[in-house]
Write a protein that holds these residues in place. Sequence first.
Motif, PDB file in Angstrom:
ATOM      1  N   GLU A   1      -3.584   6.132 -12.845  1.00  9.83           N
ATOM      2  CA  GLU A   1      -2.446   6.232 -11.934  1.00  9.83           C
ATOM      3  C   GLU A   1      -3.047   6.328 -10.537  1.00  9.83           C
ATOM      4  OE1 GLU A   1       1.031   6.421 -12.576  1.00  9.83           O
ATOM      5  OE2 GLU A   1       0.464   5.737 -14.574  1.00  9.83           O
ATOM      6  N   VAL A   2      -2.700   5.382  -9.673  1.00  8.66           N
ATOM      7  CA  VAL A   2      -3.333   5.290  -8.359  1.00  8.66           C
ATOM      8  C   VAL A   2      -2.282   4.977  -7.292  1.00  8.66           C
ATOM      9  CG1 VAL A   2      -3.906   2.831  -8.682  1.00  8.66           C
ATOM     10  CG2 VAL A   2      -5.243   4.199  -7.073  1.00  8.66           C
ATOM     11  N   TRP A   3      -2.531   5.429  -6.076  1.00 10.99           N
ATOM     12  CA  TRP A   3      -1.638   5.111  -4.971  1.00 10.99           C
ATOM     13  C   TRP A   3      -1.597   3.593  -4.782  1.00 10.99           C
ATOM     14  CZ3 TRP A   3      -1.841   8.744  -0.156  1.00 10.99           C
ATOM     15  CH2 TRP A   3      -1.607  10.058  -0.561  1.00 10.99           C
ATOM     16  N   ARG A   4      -0.425   3.078  -4.471  1.00 11.20           N
ATOM     17  CA  ARG A   4      -0.254   1.637  -4.255  1.00 11.20           C
ATOM     18  C   ARG A   4      -1.240   1.098  -3.223  1.00 11.20           C
ATOM     19  NH1 ARG A   4       4.583  -0.641  -6.040  1.00 11.20           N
ATOM     20  NH2 ARG A   4       6.002   0.909  -6.903  1.00 11.20           N
ATOM     21  N   SER A   5      -1.478   1.879  -2.186  1.00 11.39           N
ATOM     22  CA  SER A   5      -2.347   1.404  -1.109  1.00 11.39           C
ATOM     23  C   SER A   5      -3.795   1.243  -1.568  1.00 11.39           C
ATOM     24  CB  SER A   5      -2.269   2.346   0.098  1.00 11.39           C
ATOM     25  OG  SER A   5      -2.584   3.671  -0.283  1.00 11.39           O
ATOM     26  N   PHE A   6      -4.182   1.875  -2.673  1.00 14.72           N
ATOM     27  CA  PHE A   6      -5.537   1.738  -3.204  1.00 14.72           C
ATOM     28  C   PHE A   6      -5.588   0.859  -4.451  1.00 14.72           C
ATOM     29  CE2 PHE A   6      -5.807   5.841  -0.958  1.00 14.72           C
ATOM     30  CZ  PHE A   6      -6.863   5.551  -0.113  1.00 14.72           C
TER      31      PHE A   6
ATOM     32  N   TRP B   1      -8.346  -2.345  -8.533  1.00 13.24           N
ATOM     33  CA  TRP B   1      -8.258  -3.563  -9.340  1.00 13.24           C
ATOM     34  C   TRP B   1      -9.482  -4.461  -9.095  1.00 13.24           C
ATOM     35  CZ3 TRP B   1      -4.774  -4.657 -13.083  1.00 13.24           C
ATOM     36  CH2 TRP B   1      -4.794  -5.953 -13.611  1.00 13.24           C
ATOM     37  N   GLY B   2      -9.865  -4.610  -7.845  1.00 13.43           N
ATOM     38  CA  GLY B   2     -11.019  -5.462  -7.510  1.00 13.43           C
ATOM     39  C   GLY B   2     -12.311  -4.953  -8.125  1.00 13.43           C
ATOM     40  N   ILE B   3     -12.506  -3.644  -8.125  1.00 13.76           N
ATOM     41  CA  ILE B   3     -13.716  -3.073  -8.736  1.00 13.76           C
ATOM     42  C   ILE B   3     -13.694  -3.294 -10.242  1.00 13.76           C
ATOM     43  CG2 ILE B   3     -14.949  -0.914  -9.222  1.00 13.76           C
ATOM     44  CD1 ILE B   3     -14.183  -0.053  -6.360  1.00 13.76           C
ATOM     45  N   LEU B   4     -12.537  -3.081 -10.867  1.00 10.13           N
ATOM     46  CA  LEU B   4     -12.427  -3.320 -12.311  1.00 10.13           C
ATOM     47  C   LEU B   4     -12.668  -4.796 -12.637  1.00 10.13           C
ATOM     48  CD1 LEU B   4      -9.352  -1.071 -13.136  1.00 10.13           C
ATOM     49  CD2 LEU B   4     -11.713  -0.723 -13.925  1.00 10.13           C
ATOM     50  N   GLN B   5     -12.180  -5.674 -11.794  1.00 11.07           N
ATOM     51  CA  GLN B   5     -12.384  -7.111 -11.987  1.00 11.07           C
ATOM     52  C   GLN B   5     -13.875  -7.456 -11.903  1.00 11.07           C
ATOM     53  OE1 GLN B   5     -10.438  -9.596  -9.050  1.00 11.07           O
ATOM     54  NE2 GLN B   5      -9.901 -11.071 -10.642  1.00 11.07           N
TER      55      GLN B   5
ATOM     56  N   HIS C   1      10.313  25.970  -7.384  1.00  7.57           N
ATOM     57  CA  HIS C   1       9.378  24.908  -7.753  1.00  7.57           C
ATOM     58  C   HIS C   1       9.513  23.747  -6.772  1.00  7.57           C
ATOM     59  CE1 HIS C   1      13.120  23.478  -9.583  1.00  7.57           C
ATOM     60  NE2 HIS C   1      12.577  22.275  -9.540  1.00  7.57           N
ATOM     61  N   SER C   2       8.628  22.798  -6.924  1.00  8.18           N
ATOM     62  CA  SER C   2       8.679  21.578  -6.127  1.00  8.18           C
ATOM     63  C   SER C   2       8.520  20.396  -7.076  1.00  8.18           C
ATOM     64  CB  SER C   2       7.549  21.580  -5.096  1.00  8.18           C
ATOM     65  OG  SER C   2       7.437  20.313  -4.493  1.00  8.18           O
ATOM     66  N   LEU C   3       9.553  19.581  -7.171  1.00  9.75           N
ATOM     67  CA  LEU C   3       9.487  18.336  -7.938  1.00  9.75           C
ATOM     68  C   LEU C   3       9.603  17.200  -6.935  1.00  9.75           C
ATOM     69  CD1 LEU C   3       9.478  17.036 -10.846  1.00  9.75           C
ATOM     70  CD2 LEU C   3      11.939  16.734 -10.469  1.00  9.75           C
ATOM     71  N   VAL C   4       8.552  16.399  -6.828  1.00 10.23           N
ATOM     72  CA  VAL C   4       8.520  15.318  -5.840  1.00 10.23           C
ATOM     73  C   VAL C   4       8.415  13.986  -6.567  1.00 10.23           C
ATOM     74  CG1 VAL C   4       7.269  14.339  -3.877  1.00 10.23           C
ATOM     75  CG2 VAL C   4       7.395  16.817  -4.158  1.00 10.23           C
ATOM     76  N   ASP C   5       9.311  13.072  -6.247  1.00 11.05           N
ATOM     77  CA  ASP C   5       9.272  11.718  -6.796  1.00 11.05           C
ATOM     78  C   ASP C   5       8.115  10.982  -6.115  1.00 11.05           C
ATOM     79  OD1 ASP C   5       9.603   9.037  -7.417  1.00 11.05           O
ATOM     80  OD2 ASP C   5      11.630   8.894  -6.611  1.00 11.05           O
ATOM     81  N   VAL C   6       7.082  10.641  -6.884  1.00  8.16           N
ATOM     82  CA  VAL C   6       5.932   9.922  -6.336  1.00  8.16           C
ATOM     83  C   VAL C   6       5.878   8.487  -6.868  1.00  8.16           C
ATOM     84  CG1 VAL C   6       4.559  11.987  -5.861  1.00  8.16           C
ATOM     85  CG2 VAL C   6       4.339  10.842  -8.089  1.00  8.16           C
ATOM     86  N   GLY C   7       6.960   8.045  -7.497  1.00 10.78           N
ATOM     87  CA  GLY C   7       7.007   6.705  -8.072  1.00 10.78           C
ATOM     88  C   GLY C   7       6.892   5.597  -7.042  1.00 10.78           C
ATOM     89  N   HIS C   8       7.300   5.862  -5.821  1.00  8.36           N
ATOM     90  CA  HIS C   8       7.222   4.853  -4.770  1.00  8.36           C
ATOM     91  C   HIS C   8       5.789   4.653  -4.278  1.00  8.36           C
ATOM     92  CE1 HIS C   8       7.312   8.715  -2.782  1.00  8.36           C
ATOM     93  NE2 HIS C   8       6.763   8.141  -1.735  1.00  8.36           N
ATOM     94  N   ARG C   9       4.927   5.635  -4.512  1.00  9.12           N
ATOM     95  CA  ARG C   9       3.572   5.544  -3.961  1.00  9.12           C
ATOM     96  C   ARG C   9       2.523   5.216  -5.014  1.00  9.12           C
ATOM     97  NH1 ARG C   9       1.845  11.865  -3.217  1.00  9.12           N
ATOM     98  NH2 ARG C   9       0.940  11.996  -5.289  1.00  9.12           N
TER      99      ARG C   9
ATOM    100  N   LEU D   1       0.311  -5.045  -8.120  1.00  7.55           N
ATOM    101  CA  LEU D   1      -0.340  -5.571  -9.322  1.00  7.55           C
ATOM    102  C   LEU D   1       0.550  -6.524 -10.110  1.00  7.55           C
ATOM    103  CD1 LEU D   1      -1.960  -2.240 -10.523  1.00  7.55           C
ATOM    104  CD2 LEU D   1      -2.964  -4.013  -9.082  1.00  7.55           C
ATOM    105  N   LYS D   2       1.670  -6.926  -9.557  1.00  5.27           N
ATOM    106  CA  LYS D   2       2.621  -7.773 -10.272  1.00  5.27           C
ATOM    107  C   LYS D   2       1.954  -9.061 -10.770  1.00  5.27           C
ATOM    108  CE  LYS D   2       7.134  -9.845 -10.035  1.00  5.27           C
ATOM    109  NZ  LYS D   2       8.355 -10.004  -9.299  1.00  5.27           N
TER     110      LYS D   2
END
Length: 186
Positions: A162-167, A172-176, A100-108, A8-9
Amino acid sequence: MLHEHHPLKGREIAMREAGPLAIRAAADCARFSLRLDPAHLAEASKSFGLALPGRIGDVAVSGGRLAVCLGPDEWYLTAPLAEQEAVEHAFAGLYATAVHSLVDVGHREVGIVVEGAAALPALRSAIAFDIEAMPVGTGCRTIFDKAQIVLLREAQDSFRIEVWRSFADHVWGILQAAGREIALGV
């Protein structure tokens, strides 16, 4: 050398000057998925530096950090990028007392901000549940068209997806498209 591509840059959708709808990429941040026995919520809250909400749908925000309770033992956490390592380190110390499980999901994942008087109709174009009934200051996991998202209602007419990068391009297209229909009065 691997280069990161933000889907989305540089994108922004604004309908007329000071129009009823603005859609833009949210500022990047550290994002985590936390799974934890609710019996250890107080300890996890101390590690995160924010009282984690205990009720599904509730959101807590303080000092640039955000936590939304998505399930009985699941939270979605965000923090400023500069604090990512500090969050990871704090939760690493928690392993000794609380499994616990803490998973970095910032990449996705990436964020999309939808604001303005026409935010609700734009979101209704692809979300099946009654968004109007969603109180300000709450969040949930839902489906946007066919993409799983976390939806946060930050103000009466301001939402963050908040959405996966692949989607992200799909959402974005639907919002547009919804924005064009709103601008045309369709």
